[in-house]
Write a protein that holds these residues in place. Sequence first.
Motif, PDB file in Angstrom:
ATOM      1  N   ARG A 122       0.840  -1.201   0.000  1.00 37.67           N
ATOM      2  CA  ARG A 122       0.000   0.000   0.000  1.00 37.67           C
ATOM      3  C   ARG A 122       0.875   1.252   0.000  1.00 37.67           C
ATOM      4  NH1 ARG A 122      -1.304   3.868   3.112  1.00 37.67           N
ATOM      5  NH2 ARG A 122      -0.086   3.004   4.830  1.00 37.67           N
ATOM      6  N   LEU A 123       1.970   1.218   0.770  1.00 33.45           N
ATOM      7  CA  LEU A 123       2.874   2.366   0.796  1.00 33.45           C
ATOM      8  C   LEU A 123       3.462   2.642  -0.587  1.00 33.45           C
ATOM      9  CD1 LEU A 123       4.946   2.011   4.099  1.00 33.45           C
ATOM     10  CD2 LEU A 123       3.092   3.618   3.601  1.00 33.45           C
ATOM     11  N   ARG A 124       3.872   1.600  -1.293  1.00 31.28           N
ATOM     12  CA  ARG A 124       4.433   1.788  -2.634  1.00 31.28           C
ATOM     13  C   ARG A 124       3.458   2.520  -3.536  1.00 31.28           C
ATOM     14  NH1 ARG A 124       6.089  -4.331  -3.223  1.00 31.28           N
ATOM     15  NH2 ARG A 124       8.106  -4.380  -2.174  1.00 31.28           N
ATOM     16  N   GLU A 125       2.190   2.182  -3.385  1.00 33.47           N
ATOM     17  CA  GLU A 125       1.170   2.747  -4.258  1.00 33.47           C
ATOM     18  C   GLU A 125       0.765   4.158  -3.838  1.00 33.47           C
ATOM     19  OE1 GLU A 125      -3.243   1.373  -5.820  1.00 33.47           O
ATOM     20  OE2 GLU A 125      -1.785  -0.151  -5.229  1.00 33.47           O
ATOM     21  N   ASN A 126       0.591   4.360  -2.514  1.00 31.95           N
ATOM     22  CA  ASN A 126       0.024   5.615  -2.028  1.00 31.95           C
ATOM     23  C   ASN A 126       1.037   6.584  -1.438  1.00 31.95           C
ATOM     24  OD1 ASN A 126      -2.531   4.608  -2.690  1.00 31.95           O
ATOM     25  ND2 ASN A 126      -2.759   3.636  -0.693  1.00 31.95           N
ATOM     26  N   GLU A 127       2.134   6.065  -0.886  1.00 31.88           N
ATOM     27  CA  GLU A 127       3.154   6.903  -0.265  1.00 31.88           C
ATOM     28  C   GLU A 127       4.540   6.390  -0.662  1.00 31.88           C
ATOM     29  OE1 GLU A 127       2.346   8.040   3.948  1.00 31.88           O
ATOM     30  OE2 GLU A 127       0.719   6.567   3.773  1.00 31.88           O
ATOM     31  N   PRO A 128       4.909   6.543  -1.921  1.00 35.08           N
ATOM     32  CA  PRO A 128       6.165   5.964  -2.404  1.00 35.08           C
ATOM     33  C   PRO A 128       7.400   6.468  -1.663  1.00 35.08           C
ATOM     34  CG  PRO A 128       5.214   7.474  -4.025  1.00 35.08           C
ATOM     35  CD  PRO A 128       4.168   7.226  -2.999  1.00 35.08           C
ATOM     36  N   GLY A 129       7.376   7.720  -1.216  1.00 34.19           N
ATOM     37  CA  GLY A 129       8.513   8.236  -0.466  1.00 34.19           C
ATOM     38  C   GLY A 129       8.700   7.501   0.848  1.00 34.19           C
ATOM     39  N   GLU A 130       7.588   7.225   1.537  1.00 32.98           N
ATOM     40  CA  GLU A 130       7.647   6.476   2.795  1.00 32.98           C
ATOM     41  C   GLU A 130       8.116   5.043   2.544  1.00 32.98           C
ATOM     42  OE1 GLU A 130       7.071   6.035   7.022  1.00 32.98           O
ATOM     43  OE2 GLU A 130       7.405   7.712   5.648  1.00 32.98           O
ATOM     44  N   ALA A 131       7.668   4.434   1.440  1.00 37.23           N
ATOM     45  CA  ALA A 131       8.118   3.085   1.098  1.00 37.23           C
ATOM     46  C   ALA A 131       9.622   3.064   0.845  1.00 37.23           C
ATOM     47  CB  ALA A 131       7.372   2.573  -0.131  1.00 37.23           C
ATOM     48  N   HIS A 165      11.776   5.101   2.148  1.00 43.02           N
ATOM     49  CA  HIS A 165      12.433   5.274   3.448  1.00 43.02           C
ATOM     50  C   HIS A 165      12.546   3.932   4.171  1.00 43.02           C
ATOM     51  CE1 HIS A 165      13.418   6.695   7.464  1.00 43.02           C
ATOM     52  NE2 HIS A 165      12.422   5.923   7.908  1.00 43.02           N
ATOM     53  N   TRP A 166      11.453   3.168   4.209  1.00 44.05           N
ATOM     54  CA  TRP A 166      11.487   1.870   4.868  1.00 44.05           C
ATOM     55  C   TRP A 166      12.475   0.925   4.187  1.00 44.05           C
ATOM     56  CZ3 TRP A 166      10.059  -0.108   9.326  1.00 44.05           C
ATOM     57  CH2 TRP A 166       9.100   0.565  10.100  1.00 44.05           C
TER      58      TRP A 166
END
Length: 263
Positions: A216-225, A227-228
């Motif tokens: 979900r992060l890759r799709e909606n919050e790529p910057g956060e993905a 970072h992880w």
Amino acid sequence: MVELLASARAGVRLLSLHGTADLRRADRLLRQVWGTRPGDDPPISLDVMCALAHTGGYVGGAFLDGELVGVAAGFLASGASLHSHVAGVAPRARGLGVGLALKEHQRAWAAERGLGSVSWTFDPLVRRNAYFNLVKLGARAVEYLPDFYGPMTDGINDGDVSDRLFVTWPVVPDPAFTPVTEAPESAVTVLDEAGAVRPGNGAAVLRCATPPDVERLRENEPGEARHWRAALGGVLGAAFADGYRITGFTRSGWYVLARGGTA
């Protein structure tokens, strides 16, 4: 016997796949699972699957009510091992134990050929895969591989760095091995639930968080993905280099590592 039990639990029939017709069905299913778009690279190309099936490699399929719902493919590797390169289950068959049945089919296939283990890689950020591989199956993470496949354009991995954990799974289960499913109170957090990196200070046991849903992060919050990805890669890579090994994975999404331990 274990293979038959796994198949019965999942309600599927496990077969080795041969012939262009079945392998084309396998290709279509894997493209569906990966969300591969026209022009993308498939998870594994049809010609490679044909070559594997013809020359003694592994291509297995799981059938539910006559429909192909799971596929796995791999090749013989050094050290008398089967390396499972790709495995996927149709969305409608998830949660039925099809993935477990495919793995048991691979183990039985390897045992019939006198092989000692099955190996594969997986994305260390995907919680459900980490728990399935390390706890449910009892595979052992032996190596952290940064950007192992390089840039990928297969649909599911588009635009992401292809860091992977390399695991091995003995064909003959070790009754003395039990993966850790809870971190001890003494474990030191080196990556917290907010994605912040902390010093381990040489502690005997470490714990390392993962995001609840990296897809979900890759799709909606790529910057956060991203970072992880960088944080987990830095922490696990440094821990492996410092002599730690993954000993388990908790239901709440934490890797547990011990110095000199084995997963």
